[in-house]
Write a protein that holds these residues in place. Structure first.
Motif, PDB file in Angstrom:
ATOM      1  N   PHE A  77     -38.532 -40.912   2.939  1.00 43.13           N
ATOM      2  CA  PHE A  77     -38.247 -40.178   1.706  1.00 43.13           C
ATOM      3  C   PHE A  77     -38.570 -41.041   0.487  1.00 43.13           C
ATOM      4  O   PHE A  77     -39.227 -40.589  -0.460  1.00 43.13           O
ATOM      5  N   GLY A 114     -39.327 -35.803   0.174  1.00 46.72           N
ATOM      6  CA  GLY A 114     -39.603 -36.575  -1.038  1.00 46.72           C
ATOM      7  C   GLY A 114     -40.489 -35.813  -2.006  1.00 46.72           C
ATOM      8  O   GLY A 114     -40.234 -35.770  -3.219  1.00 46.72           O
ATOM      9  N   ARG A 115     -41.536 -35.203  -1.477  1.00 44.67           N
ATOM     10  CA  ARG A 115     -42.440 -34.421  -2.328  1.00 44.67           C
ATOM     11  C   ARG A 115     -41.737 -33.197  -2.909  1.00 44.67           C
ATOM     12  O   ARG A 115     -41.958 -32.826  -4.067  1.00 44.67           O
ATOM     13  N   ALA A 124     -38.502 -32.943  -3.535  1.00 43.92           N
ATOM     14  CA  ALA A 124     -37.506 -33.402  -4.512  1.00 43.92           C
ATOM     15  C   ALA A 124     -38.127 -33.567  -5.886  1.00 43.92           C
ATOM     16  O   ALA A 124     -37.556 -33.148  -6.900  1.00 43.92           O
ATOM     17  N   VAL A 125     -39.290 -34.189  -5.942  1.00 46.57           N
ATOM     18  CA  VAL A 125     -39.906 -34.458  -7.240  1.00 46.57           C
ATOM     19  C   VAL A 125     -40.769 -33.301  -7.718  1.00 46.57           C
ATOM     20  O   VAL A 125     -40.871 -33.052  -8.934  1.00 46.57           O
ATOM     21  N   SER A 173     -42.264 -41.485  -0.337  1.00 51.32           N
ATOM     22  CA  SER A 173     -42.865 -40.300  -0.939  1.00 51.32           C
ATOM     23  C   SER A 173     -42.359 -40.041  -2.347  1.00 51.32           C
ATOM     24  O   SER A 173     -43.136 -39.757  -3.258  1.00 51.32           O
ATOM     25  N   ALA A 174     -41.041 -40.160  -2.566  1.00 54.99           N
ATOM     26  CA  ALA A 174     -40.436 -39.784  -3.849  1.00 54.99           C
ATOM     27  C   ALA A 174     -40.719 -40.778  -4.961  1.00 54.99           C
ATOM     28  O   ALA A 174     -40.854 -40.396  -6.130  1.00 54.99           O
ATOM     29  N   ARG A 175     -40.830 -42.070  -4.616  1.00 56.15           N
ATOM     30  CA  ARG A 175     -40.927 -43.071  -5.669  1.00 56.15           C
ATOM     31  C   ARG A 175     -42.262 -43.065  -6.399  1.00 56.15           C
ATOM     32  O   ARG A 175     -42.434 -43.754  -7.409  1.00 56.15           O
ATOM     33  N   ILE A 180     -33.166 -40.845  -8.657  1.00 59.77           N
ATOM     34  CA  ILE A 180     -32.666 -40.541  -7.317  1.00 59.77           C
ATOM     35  C   ILE A 180     -31.912 -41.737  -6.741  1.00 59.77           C
ATOM     36  O   ILE A 180     -32.384 -42.873  -6.798  1.00 59.77           O
TER      37      ILE A 180
END
Length: 379
Positions: free
Chosen positions: A186, A157-158, A160-161, A189-191, A169
């Protein structure tokens, strides 16, 4: 009646001590469980072969444990990556009174099987199951030699962003313990820095994703995260191409295999897939792993896939604990397994209080020209 000749002293002594000597040997049974049939049989077979190499190496050492010469034997069982069959296999291994278990391969079979091994008092080391649930059950004999989903999904996740700059996403998971678990981590972490524009669900045996992908395409994501296995990722990539979706696909260790390019056919563009596997080899270990991989290929004429070296290390770690405890009995070597610090093929193996590997590594990959290419190792 003819007179009997006196028996030579050497023969008499041999007769007296031959039986005890024969008894001072022990067969140590290591159970192995994974999918040897079905869509991901190639993964299960690779791990089984990794364990076979460990058994061969242990027997070549002619070890003595607790004053007895030991011979290690692998009892391998097929769980077909099915939870119900996984529990049946676990009961079979428990009934066989194996000295320890390496497995299972998937999270969905590892968790229910672990309850049976716990009740039987049999230590279990999974070489590949990453769901955090496994070691959070509080079972004394549950261990793993790879990082769990909390670390895997969170790191992806980290990445990706942060590194890929993803803003929109879409997430798909197959509702398995592994797929849902890694997708959930994921998303957490990503949101924080990206928008989750859609979340869809499928299953481990699905091959038609046209409806899901059509819906996702309308949301215009710049990245799709898939929580599933390579058998799902392959046809998904083919259908993404057919729908004209030049979007990066990210996933965990389930899709991060040498078999993915074959399963995707001509559906994979260079650099389109970013994935990570729980585990990783630092530069100082690369030569040893390369030599081991060549030995694996020469012996089995097949790829190691992702976790074969970890199956090897799981067997060797269990044997190291037995040597430290000078006992092959589960109740006696379990305390040594909790304290073990084994210099393994993939790195130093030691466990925290929950049974998770300490300082577990992750390796990020992409694919170029149909081959998996390492990006970096993260700890």
């Amino acid at each position: 009646m003819p007179r009997l000749k006196p028996r030579p002293l050497a023969a008499t002594l041999f007769a007296l001590f031959a039986v005890p000597a024969a008894q001072a040997q022990e067969v140590v049974k290591i159970g192995m469980a994974g999918p040897l049939s079905g869509e991901i049989a190639h993964l299960g077979k690779a791990l089984e072969n990794g364990a076979v190499l460990a058994i061969d190496d242990l027997n070549a050492r002619k070890l003595t444990i607790g004053g007895k010469k030991v011979t290690f034997k692998l009892q391998s069982e097929d769980d077909a990556a099915d939870p119900k069959q996984g529990t049946a296999v676990a009961q079979k291994l428990a009934d066989a009174r194996v000295n320890g278990v390496v497995g299972h391969v998937t999270s969905g079979t590892t968790v229910p099987a672990s309850r049976i091994y716990n009740q039987a008092g049999i230590p279990q080391i999974s070489p590949s199951a990453t769901t955090a649930v496994y070691t959070r059950q509080g079972f004394a004999g549950a261990f793993r030699v790879v990082a769990n989903d909390a670390k895997l999904g969170g790191t992806l996740g980290r990445y990706a962003v942060g590194s890929l700059g993803a803003k929109r996403i879409a997430v798909i998971d197959d509702r398995s313990a592994y797929g849902q678990g890694v997708a959930d981590e994921f998303v957490k972490s990503a949101r924080t820095k990206a928008q989750i524009v859609d979340r869809e669900f499928t299953n481990t045996k699905a091959t038609d994703f046209s409806a899901i992908l059509t819906k996702i395409k309308a949301k215009k994501p710049d990245l799709i995260f898939l929580g599933s296995m390579d058998a799902v990722a392959g046809p998904l990539l083919r259908q993404m191409k057919a729908l004209g979706m030049p979007v990066k696909l990210m996933g965990g260790d389930g899709i991060c295999t040498d078999a993915l390019p074959r399963l995707a056919g001509d559906g994979m563009r260079d650099g389109e897939v970013i994935c990570a596997e729980a585990g990783g080899v630092d530069a100082s270990r690369e030569k040893a792993v390369a030599e081991w991989t060549k030995r694996f290929h020469d012996r089995f004429h097949s790829d190691t896939q992702t976790y074969a070296p970890y199956a090897y290390d799981a067997v060797m770690t269990m044997a190291a604990a037995m040597q430290a405890a000078q006992s092959t009995q589960p109740s006696r070597y379990l305390p040594a397994l909790k304290r073990v610090k084994h210099d393994g093929l993939t790195g130093t193996i030691a466990f925290d209080a929950a049974g998770d590997i300490k300082d577990g590594a992750l390796t990020l990959y992409t694919y170029k020209a149909g081959a998996r290419t390492k990006l970096e190792v993260i700890r």
